[in-house]
Design a protein around this motif. Structure first.
Motif, PDB file in Angstrom:
ATOM      1  N   GLU A 123       3.187   2.575  -2.684  1.00  0.00           N
ATOM      2  CA  GLU A 123       2.509   2.834  -1.420  1.00  0.00           C
ATOM      3  C   GLU A 123       1.849   1.585  -0.852  1.00  0.00           C
ATOM      4  OE1 GLU A 123      -0.075   6.171  -1.695  1.00  0.00           O
ATOM      5  OE2 GLU A 123       1.510   7.550  -2.360  1.00  0.00           O
ATOM      6  N   ALA A 174       7.177   5.101  -6.526  1.00  0.00           N
ATOM      7  CA  ALA A 174       6.831   4.800  -5.134  1.00  0.00           C
ATOM      8  C   ALA A 174       5.747   3.723  -5.109  1.00  0.00           C
ATOM      9  CB  ALA A 174       6.349   6.058  -4.432  1.00  0.00           C
ATOM     10  N   TYR A 226      11.505  10.941  -3.047  1.00  0.00           N
ATOM     11  CA  TYR A 226      11.103  11.504  -1.756  1.00  0.00           C
ATOM     12  C   TYR A 226      11.908  12.775  -1.476  1.00  0.00           C
ATOM     13  CZ  TYR A 226       8.396   7.335  -0.535  1.00  0.00           C
ATOM     14  OH  TYR A 226       7.460   6.334  -0.504  1.00  0.00           O
ATOM     15  N   ASP A 273       3.245  11.876   3.351  1.00  0.00           N
ATOM     16  CA  ASP A 273       3.069  10.502   3.844  1.00  0.00           C
ATOM     17  C   ASP A 273       2.926  10.421   5.365  1.00  0.00           C
ATOM     18  OD1 ASP A 273       5.607  10.907   4.867  1.00  0.00           O
ATOM     19  OD2 ASP A 273       6.554   9.275   3.764  1.00  0.00           O
ATOM     20  N   PRO A 328       9.794   2.996   3.066  1.00  0.00           N
ATOM     21  CA  PRO A 328       9.084   3.214   1.793  1.00  0.00           C
ATOM     22  C   PRO A 328       9.520   2.196   0.752  1.00  0.00           C
ATOM     23  CG  PRO A 328      10.746   4.904   2.151  1.00  0.00           C
ATOM     24  CD  PRO A 328      10.653   4.133   3.417  1.00  0.00           C
ATOM     25  N   SER A 339      14.854   5.967   7.601  1.00  0.00           N
ATOM     26  CA  SER A 339      14.463   6.843   6.500  1.00  0.00           C
ATOM     27  C   SER A 339      14.440   8.319   6.874  1.00  0.00           C
ATOM     28  CB  SER A 339      13.092   6.426   5.951  1.00  0.00           C
ATOM     29  OG  SER A 339      12.128   6.404   6.986  1.00  0.00           O
ATOM     30  N   TRP A 347      16.727   3.609   4.192  1.00  0.00           N
ATOM     31  CA  TRP A 347      15.306   3.499   4.524  1.00  0.00           C
ATOM     32  C   TRP A 347      14.949   2.039   4.788  1.00  0.00           C
ATOM     33  CZ3 TRP A 347      17.284   4.752  -0.270  1.00  0.00           C
ATOM     34  CH2 TRP A 347      17.022   3.889  -1.322  1.00  0.00           C
ATOM     35  N   SER A 388      14.098  -1.898  -3.832  1.00  0.00           N
ATOM     36  CA  SER A 388      14.658  -0.813  -3.026  1.00  0.00           C
ATOM     37  C   SER A 388      16.174  -0.931  -2.930  1.00  0.00           C
ATOM     38  CB  SER A 388      14.041  -0.811  -1.624  1.00  0.00           C
ATOM     39  OG  SER A 388      12.713  -0.334  -1.663  1.00  0.00           O
ATOM     40  N   SER A 444       4.556  -0.206   1.122  1.00  0.00           N
ATOM     41  CA  SER A 444       5.363   0.596   2.037  1.00  0.00           C
ATOM     42  C   SER A 444       4.943   0.356   3.475  1.00  0.00           C
ATOM     43  CB  SER A 444       5.228   2.087   1.698  1.00  0.00           C
ATOM     44  OG  SER A 444       5.837   2.383   0.464  1.00  0.00           O
TER      45      SER A 444
END
Length: 332
Positions: free
Chosen positions: A38, A36, A115, A305, A46, A106, A137, A68, A41
């Protein structure tokens, strides 16, 4: 003695890309090679990054969006064709189930294994539905309606039920744009509506225009034979240091801890305005069913999140959709 999980071997980027196209990566490889991200994002989008301790990227520097897309490709494996009589029977049984088409953001599709599973995952696993999910997403309401990727599958005549999730980024991701700074000394949640700019109502009206186009597209593609199911998200909980809600509110003078009731009330009011508009749209449009997720989502049903349901929340949302679909499915 508990055995230690063996880490996936290092891999070059070209090989990883090939394996993603083939959808041949194991669950462990997916969770070892992708992480991930962050930092990059965005609300309902994400981002992912490579684990460069294992992935040799060389001089390449793919964007978070490209990574992604690669991950989505790797986790969208097509089911193999049945080869044995028993497999054929299972396939025919699945084809006989109620078919659902899902398109959205998402809330309907998150990176697998990184996730939590979504409501669409549970509709396919825990309920007797044959789900085709084209959600991804990061997809936003306007872009989805303009791209119309749902139109071709709807034209196939295979689906009587169309689930759609869109607008979360416009609502839960729009605090910096549509919330005014806090007045000194004010901590009263009753004042939440006063902090939402008038331009947010204009944004909601624009969103309803896209929903009307969506409903028209569904009607035209199926001759009015499909039921469209929509939802208005739920009252997410801002957290101190939260990337999507807590930090934007903090920057405007609303401390998610010291001013928690006011922070929650502001988010709830923005979600309420969207739900009111969406419900009105559904009530005035044939073959559209509005689903209110606020009553079923508790504080314990949110992912860390802030804006996505955890698996307990996703199961509750799946139940709402399941009941709505059942209520709108003719009895044979």
């Amino acid at each position: 003695m508990i055995s230690k999980k063996t880490q996936s071997p290092p891999i070059k980027l070209a090989e990883l890309r090939r394996r993603c196209r083939e959808a041949s990566l194991s669950e462990q490889e997916l969770t070892d090679y992708f992480l991930a991200d962050e930092e990059h994002s965005k609300p309902f989008a994400p981002a992912l990054k490579f684990n460069e301790a294992l992935v040799d990227v060389g001089r390449a520097r793919p964007s978070p969006e490209a990574i992604s897309r690669l991950y989505a490709e790797a986790t969208r494996a097509q089911a193999p064709l049945p080869k044995k009589p028993r497999q054929l029977t299972q396939t025919l049984r699945k084809a006989a189930r109620t078919r659902l088409l899902a398109e959205g953001d998402s809330w309907f599709n998150l990176p697998d294994y990184i996730y939590p599973r979504t409501a669409i995952d549970f509709l396919g696993s825990d309920y007797d539905f044959n789900v085709s999910n084209i959600a991804l997403w990061g997809d936003e309401l306007e872009a989805m309606v303009r791209a119309k990727q749902y139109r071709q599958p709807l034209r196939s005549g295979l689906f009587g039920h169309f689930l759609f999730s869109g607008g979360g980024n416009d609502v839960l991701g729009s605090i910096p744009t549509y919330v005014k700074p806090r007045k000194a000394g004010d901590t009263d949640p009753a004042h939440a509506a006063d902090y939402i700019k008038a331009t947010f109502s204009q944004k909601i009206s624009q969103m309803m225009g896209f929903y009307r186009t969506l409903a028209n597209d569904a009607r035209d593609a199926t001759g009015g034979r499909v039921v469209l199911y929509v939802h208005g998200y739920a009252n997410a909980i801002p957290k101190k240091g939260g990337h999507y809600l807590g930090d934007p509110l903090d920057a405007l003078g609303f401390d998610p801890v010291d001013h928690a009731p006011l922070c929650r009330a502001i988010v709830a009011r923005m979600v309420e305005l969207f739900n009111i508009a969406l419900q009105s749209f559904a009530q005035g449009t044939a073959h559209v069913v509005y689903n209110d997720m606020r009553p079923v989502m508790t504080e314990r049903d949110w992912h860390r999140d802030e804006i996505h349901p955890n698996e307990s929340g996703a199961k509750k949302i799946a139940k709402v959709f399941s009941e709505a679909v059942r209520a709108n499915t003719p009895i044979a």
